[in-house]
Enzyme design. Sequence first.
Site, PDB file in Angstrom:
ATOM      1  N   ARG A 240      -1.145   0.420  -0.046  1.00 42.36           N
ATOM      2  CA  ARG A 240      -1.349  -0.230   1.242  1.00 42.36           C
ATOM      3  C   ARG A 240      -2.684  -0.971   1.145  1.00 42.36           C
ATOM      4  O   ARG A 240      -3.595  -0.495   0.472  1.00 42.36           O
ATOM      5  CB  ARG A 240      -1.437   0.789   2.392  1.00 42.36           C
ATOM      6  CG  ARG A 240      -0.123   1.443   2.786  1.00 42.36           C
ATOM      7  CD  ARG A 240       0.786   0.481   3.564  1.00 42.36           C
ATOM      8  NE  ARG A 240       2.005   1.119   4.016  1.00 42.36           N
ATOM      9  CZ  ARG A 240       3.157   1.134   3.340  1.00 42.36           C
ATOM     10  NH1 ARG A 240       3.244   0.540   2.165  1.00 42.36           N
ATOM     11  NH2 ARG A 240       4.222   1.722   3.851  1.00 42.36           N
ATOM     12  N   GLU A 269      -1.469  -8.220   7.098  1.00 43.41           N
ATOM     13  CA  GLU A 269      -0.168  -8.726   6.639  1.00 43.41           C
ATOM     14  C   GLU A 269       0.609  -9.322   7.809  1.00 43.41           C
ATOM     15  O   GLU A 269       0.629  -8.704   8.877  1.00 43.41           O
ATOM     16  CB  GLU A 269       0.647  -7.595   5.998  1.00 43.41           C
ATOM     17  CG  GLU A 269      -0.006  -7.094   4.715  1.00 43.41           C
ATOM     18  CD  GLU A 269       0.785  -6.017   3.989  1.00 43.41           C
ATOM     19  OE1 GLU A 269       1.941  -5.752   4.378  1.00 43.41           O
ATOM     20  OE2 GLU A 269       0.258  -5.441   3.045  1.00 43.41           O
ATOM     21  N   HIS A 288       4.311  -8.158  -0.145  1.00 46.31           N
ATOM     22  CA  HIS A 288       4.732  -6.772   0.150  1.00 46.31           C
ATOM     23  C   HIS A 288       6.232  -6.585  -0.126  1.00 46.31           C
ATOM     24  O   HIS A 288       7.014  -6.293   0.772  1.00 46.31           O
ATOM     25  CB  HIS A 288       4.400  -6.387   1.607  1.00 46.31           C
ATOM     26  CG  HIS A 288       4.350  -4.918   1.825  1.00 46.31           C
ATOM     27  ND1 HIS A 288       3.477  -4.307   2.700  1.00 46.31           N
ATOM     28  CD2 HIS A 288       5.076  -3.900   1.281  1.00 46.31           C
ATOM     29  CE1 HIS A 288       3.661  -2.993   2.681  1.00 46.31           C
ATOM     30  NE2 HIS A 288       4.643  -2.722   1.829  1.00 46.31           N
TER      31      HIS A 288
HETATM   32  P1  NAP Z   1       4.112  10.464  -2.848  1.00 46.37           P
HETATM   33  O1  NAP Z   1       5.233  10.922  -3.717  1.00 46.37           O
HETATM   34  O2  NAP Z   1       3.792  11.217  -1.615  1.00 46.37           O
HETATM   35  O3  NAP Z   1       2.814  10.336  -3.784  1.00 46.37           O
HETATM   36  C1  NAP Z   1       1.557  10.093  -3.302  1.00 46.37           C
HETATM   37  C2  NAP Z   1       0.561  10.695  -4.284  1.00 46.37           C
HETATM   38  O4  NAP Z   1      -0.744  10.343  -3.847  1.00 46.37           O
HETATM   39  C3  NAP Z   1       0.653  12.209  -4.352  1.00 46.37           C
HETATM   40  O5  NAP Z   1       0.699  12.619  -5.691  1.00 46.37           O
HETATM   41  C4  NAP Z   1      -0.632  12.655  -3.656  1.00 46.37           C
HETATM   42  O6  NAP Z   1      -1.190  13.832  -4.197  1.00 46.37           O
HETATM   43  C5  NAP Z   1      -1.555  11.504  -3.945  1.00 46.37           C
HETATM   44  N1  NAP Z   1      -2.642  11.481  -2.977  1.00 46.37           N
HETATM   45  C6  NAP Z   1      -2.583  11.583  -1.633  1.00 46.37           C
HETATM   46  N2  NAP Z   1      -3.809  11.555  -1.104  1.00 46.37           N
HETATM   47  C7  NAP Z   1      -4.673  11.459  -2.140  1.00 46.37           C
HETATM   48  C8  NAP Z   1      -6.075  11.390  -2.229  1.00 46.37           C
HETATM   49  N3  NAP Z   1      -6.851  11.446  -1.144  1.00 46.37           N
HETATM   50  N4  NAP Z   1      -6.629  11.299  -3.456  1.00 46.37           N
HETATM   51  C9  NAP Z   1      -5.859  11.284  -4.571  1.00 46.37           C
HETATM   52  N5  NAP Z   1      -4.512  11.344  -4.538  1.00 46.37           N
HETATM   53  C10 NAP Z   1      -3.929  11.425  -3.333  1.00 46.37           C
HETATM   54  O7  NAP Z   1       4.343   8.974  -2.344  1.00 46.37           O
HETATM   55  P2  NAP Z   1       5.125   7.799  -3.072  1.00 46.37           P
HETATM   56  O8  NAP Z   1       6.560   7.847  -2.682  1.00 46.37           O
HETATM   57  O9  NAP Z   1       4.771   7.770  -4.504  1.00 46.37           O
HETATM   58  O10 NAP Z   1       4.491   6.532  -2.305  1.00 46.37           O
HETATM   59  C11 NAP Z   1       3.088   6.317  -2.311  1.00 46.37           C
HETATM   60  C12 NAP Z   1       2.722   5.220  -1.331  1.00 46.37           C
HETATM   61  O11 NAP Z   1       3.109   3.966  -1.854  1.00 46.37           O
HETATM   62  C13 NAP Z   1       3.436   5.247   0.023  1.00 46.37           C
HETATM   63  O12 NAP Z   1       2.834   6.165   0.918  1.00 46.37           O
HETATM   64  C14 NAP Z   1       3.315   3.820   0.498  1.00 46.37           C
HETATM   65  O13 NAP Z   1       2.136   3.640   1.266  1.00 46.37           O
HETATM   66  C15 NAP Z   1       3.197   3.031  -0.787  1.00 46.37           C
HETATM   67  N6  NAP Z   1       4.405   2.199  -1.022  1.00 46.37           N
HETATM   68  C16 NAP Z   1       4.275   0.854  -1.075  1.00 46.37           C
HETATM   69  C17 NAP Z   1       5.409   0.072  -1.270  1.00 46.37           C
HETATM   70  C18 NAP Z   1       5.321  -1.427  -1.340  1.00 46.37           C
HETATM   71  O14 NAP Z   1       6.299  -2.101  -1.026  1.00 46.37           O
HETATM   72  N7  NAP Z   1       4.210  -1.990  -1.780  1.00 46.37           N
HETATM   73  C19 NAP Z   1       6.673   0.660  -1.375  1.00 46.37           C
HETATM   74  C20 NAP Z   1       6.752   2.034  -1.336  1.00 46.37           C
HETATM   75  C21 NAP Z   1       5.608   2.806  -1.160  1.00 46.37           C
HETATM   76  P3  NAP Z   1      -0.765  15.334  -3.785  1.00 46.37           P
HETATM   77  O15 NAP Z   1       0.574  15.540  -4.392  1.00 46.37           O
HETATM   78  O16 NAP Z   1      -1.815  16.163  -4.407  1.00 46.37           O
HETATM   79  O17 NAP Z   1      -0.759  15.346  -2.284  1.00 46.37           O
END
Ligand code: NAP
Length: 325
Positions: A240, A269, A288
Amino acid sequence: MTSPKVLISRKLPEEVIAYLSEHCEVVRWSQDGFMPREQALAMLEDIDAVLTTSLNIDDEFLRHAPKLKIVSNISVGYNNFDTAAMKARGVYGTNTPSVLDDSVADVALALMLASARRVTELDQLVKQGGWQRGKLKEEDLFGLDVHHATVGIIGMGRIGEAIAQRTKFGFNMNVLYYNRNRKPDAEEKLGVQYRTLEELLRESDFVVMMTPLTSETTHMIRKEHFAMMKQSAFFINISRGQTIDEQALIEALQEGVIRGAGLDVYTQEPVDPNNPLLSMPNVVTLPHIGSATAKTRFDMAMTAARNVLTALQGQTPPDLVNELK
Ligand code: NAP
């Protein structure tokens, strides 16, 4: 008995609307773009469920929706949820994890390759007639190798792992990661190595930002972090826009602190057309589109619809977000 009423704040595939309509009365936004917040607020009085990607679900929103049982996000990120306010009112909040991992990871690789091998910049050069014998030096076209380089992934979650898989086994890269909690399973399965944030920034040729946006991750990467990166390195943001200090990124690029960037997300955005990032040849900018394929967007909409129907049937929806469990 009257059917539950579902508000959908954006256009969705007709098949998904038909699926919901079998069980619910559907009120929807069928124009391009998103239903404006004021219009949504005015319709919430008798709404049982909301499907959205863009509406901020805060106290004001919830006050307008006394019957609301679930807000089903058609995205994996849910930084639009005020989870404390939702919990206080007993409203479920769900997202669409997993179905988009591979599509988003593909775009991360696209940004790495396009920025390091200067794909968009050199595409323009060719189309504008700049590819002429004798006019270019060989090194004018040089980029940085992606294969066998070091990538540092910040946020080793579902999408982080899909990026690690591609970079490790597809491009023979050395894959480092930083995460809130260490991930021994990922280390074993993918051969990725844990680093502190500072170590990761110092060692990586590519830094990929992949955390969710939370109060902890807002502006997690700032001026001092860009300063730790190699001067030859590329910064990729597909999480994000607000997870980084965008002004600090702009300055790092203007001052040559890092070599380039690949961006799918921005602080504002759609991005402001005057944003300096848009006129930098060493920055690849996408609107995005991490999950933007017809199949993945369909799967996300269906997942979101299933979450709604499960909640309206009185069961806990499968993709209830952690903070509301
Ligand atoms: P996820 O499976 O929940 O993975 C997020 C990871 O980030 C987890 O391993 C988490 O660690 C880690 N994390 C959270 N807070 C942290 C911090 N303060 N410091 C270090 N690591 C931290 O989520 P995901 O499905 O991979 O998606 C991640 C994000 O990508 C979404 O929330 C969204 O904002 C973004 N996204 C963007 C697009 C786009 O179109 N550009 C599309 C999809 C997603 P823990 O396991 O230890 O909690």
